[in-house]
Enzyme design. Structure first.
Site, PDB file in Angstrom:
ATOM      1  N   SER A   9      -8.865   1.176  10.796  1.00 18.54           N
ATOM      2  CA  SER A   9      -7.736   0.374  10.660  1.00 18.54           C
ATOM      3  C   SER A   9      -7.499  -0.368  11.873  1.00 18.54           C
ATOM      4  O   SER A   9      -7.465   0.219  12.905  1.00 18.54           O
ATOM      5  CB  SER A   9      -6.708   1.305  10.320  1.00 18.54           C
ATOM      6  OG  SER A   9      -5.299   0.858  10.562  1.00 18.54           O
ATOM      7  N   MET A  38       2.669  -4.303   7.304  1.00 25.90           N
ATOM      8  CA  MET A  38       4.024  -3.751   6.894  1.00 25.90           C
ATOM      9  C   MET A  38       5.140  -4.676   7.484  1.00 25.90           C
ATOM     10  O   MET A  38       4.813  -5.593   8.295  1.00 25.90           O
ATOM     11  CB  MET A  38       4.232  -2.655   8.214  1.00 25.90           C
ATOM     12  CG  MET A  38       3.190  -1.486   8.002  1.00 25.90           C
ATOM     13  SD  MET A  38       3.105  -0.241   9.221  1.00 25.90           S
ATOM     14  CE  MET A  38       1.500   0.549   9.018  1.00 25.90           C
ATOM     15  N   GLY A 144       3.741   3.865   7.323  1.00 29.28           N
ATOM     16  CA  GLY A 144       4.715   3.130   8.365  1.00 29.28           C
ATOM     17  C   GLY A 144       4.238   2.931   9.933  1.00 29.28           C
ATOM     18  O   GLY A 144       4.368   2.193  10.606  1.00 29.28           O
ATOM     19  N   PHE A 145       3.330   4.221  10.098  1.00 25.53           N
ATOM     20  CA  PHE A 145       3.165   4.330  11.502  1.00 25.53           C
ATOM     21  C   PHE A 145       1.428   5.057  11.540  1.00 25.53           C
ATOM     22  O   PHE A 145       1.141   6.010  10.824  1.00 25.53           O
ATOM     23  CB  PHE A 145       3.929   5.290  12.385  1.00 25.53           C
ATOM     24  CG  PHE A 145       5.365   4.647  12.488  1.00 25.53           C
ATOM     25  CD1 PHE A 145       5.585   3.731  13.386  1.00 25.53           C
ATOM     26  CD2 PHE A 145       6.320   4.917  11.485  1.00 25.53           C
ATOM     27  CE1 PHE A 145       7.007   3.146  13.433  1.00 25.53           C
ATOM     28  CE2 PHE A 145       7.601   4.400  11.590  1.00 25.53           C
ATOM     29  CZ  PHE A 145       7.764   3.373  12.460  1.00 25.53           C
ATOM     30  N   GLY A 146       0.707   4.618  12.531  1.00 27.78           N
ATOM     31  CA  GLY A 146      -0.622   5.262  12.891  1.00 27.78           C
ATOM     32  C   GLY A 146      -0.479   6.555  13.479  1.00 27.78           C
ATOM     33  O   GLY A 146       0.703   6.814  13.826  1.00 27.78           O
ATOM     34  N   GLY A 178      -4.893   7.833   6.224  1.00 27.35           N
ATOM     35  CA  GLY A 178      -3.877   8.659   7.037  1.00 27.35           C
ATOM     36  C   GLY A 178      -4.211   9.992   7.558  1.00 27.35           C
ATOM     37  O   GLY A 178      -4.720  10.868   6.688  1.00 27.35           O
ATOM     38  N   GLY A 179      -4.459  10.051   8.946  1.00 32.46           N
ATOM     39  CA  GLY A 179      -4.992  11.271   9.630  1.00 32.46           C
ATOM     40  C   GLY A 179      -6.315  11.529   9.271  1.00 32.46           C
ATOM     41  O   GLY A 179      -6.814  12.856   9.399  1.00 32.46           O
ATOM     42  N   GLY A 199      -8.009   4.987  11.898  1.00 28.70           N
ATOM     43  CA  GLY A 199      -7.746   4.201  12.924  1.00 28.70           C
ATOM     44  C   GLY A 199      -8.024   4.923  14.327  1.00 28.70           C
ATOM     45  O   GLY A 199      -8.804   4.689  14.921  1.00 28.70           O
TER      46      GLY A 199
END
Length: 224
Positions: A9, A38, A144-146, A178-179, A199
């Site tokens: 990402s 986003m 919404g957030f990395g 995610g994660g 990411g």
């Protein structure tokens, strides 16, 4: 299911030298370039638009660009990303009034279509549209957030969606975002994922190739 698609990402990349960052991560063995789009409306953050996608194509990036739209309404922006060079466009059912129509819209512009399920979105949303999709993306964090931690219940959800895909018998990619890190990617792969968005786990390390190789090794080991 032998796929192991690594999709870094660019949300975690150095935007001051984005073209170079993308070149480097692809040279290090990445398969796709993942775009987190986003709008500060559907999600509480504002990131990048079609111009960045177009700029990377002009820069010479030929790898698939995997566009994850966290925007509402979604239909307005789909043609712009298709024109800018997106290969795959995924969206959230909550951001579309007519999910099937949005899938048709994406395909009409020559892109592959994906549907994204948030941690709280039930898998039943796939019941009547799965056969029309090329990709299902499960969010293992809230969008919404990395840099967020992986939500463990995603593994059960992965197994459920993998079962749905296998039962249908179509080549639909099952992606997780995610994660995702080298130390949990094995468990994620074992639960049925074949594409992995990472990411900070890649871009926050000095050795992109080393991390990507470690991820692939852990996926292979988990699959036996």
């Amino acid at each position: 299911m032998s796929n192991c698609i690594i999709a870094p990402s660019i949300l975690s990349a150095n935007f001051a030298k984005l073209g170079e960052e993308v070149d480097n991560v692809l040279a290090a063995g990445a398969d796709w370039v993942h775009f987190d789009v986003m709008d500060n409306h559907y999600v509480p953050n504002l990131t990048i638009g079609p111009m960045v996608c177009q700029a990377l194509r002009k820069h010479g990036v030929t790898a698939p660009i995997d566009v994850h739209l966290m925007v509402e309404p979604v239909d307005r922006i789909v043609p712009d990303f298709a024109e800018a060079g997106a290969s795959i466009i995924s969206f959230h059912p909550e951001a579309s009034r007519h999910v099937h129509r949005t899938i048709q819209l994406i395909k009409s512009h020559g892109c592959k279509a994906g549907l994204v399920l948030n941690p709280g979105t039930p898998v039943e949303v796939l019941d009547w549209v799965l056969e029309d999709l090329d990709l299902v993306l499960l969010m293992s964090v809230n969008p919404g957030f990395g840099g967020q931690a992986f939500i463990p219940s995603t593994l059960d959800k992965l197994r459920a969606v993998r079962s749905m895909i296998d039962k249908l018998g179509k080549p639909i990619t099952l992606e997780v975002d995610g994660g995702v890190k080298a130390d949990n990617i094995g468990a994620i792969a074992a639960a049925g994922a074949d594409a992995f968005v990472a990411g900070s786990a890649i871009f926050n390390t000095p050795d992109y190739a080393g991390v990507i190789a470690q991820m692939r090794g852990n996926v292979a080991a988990a699959r036996g």
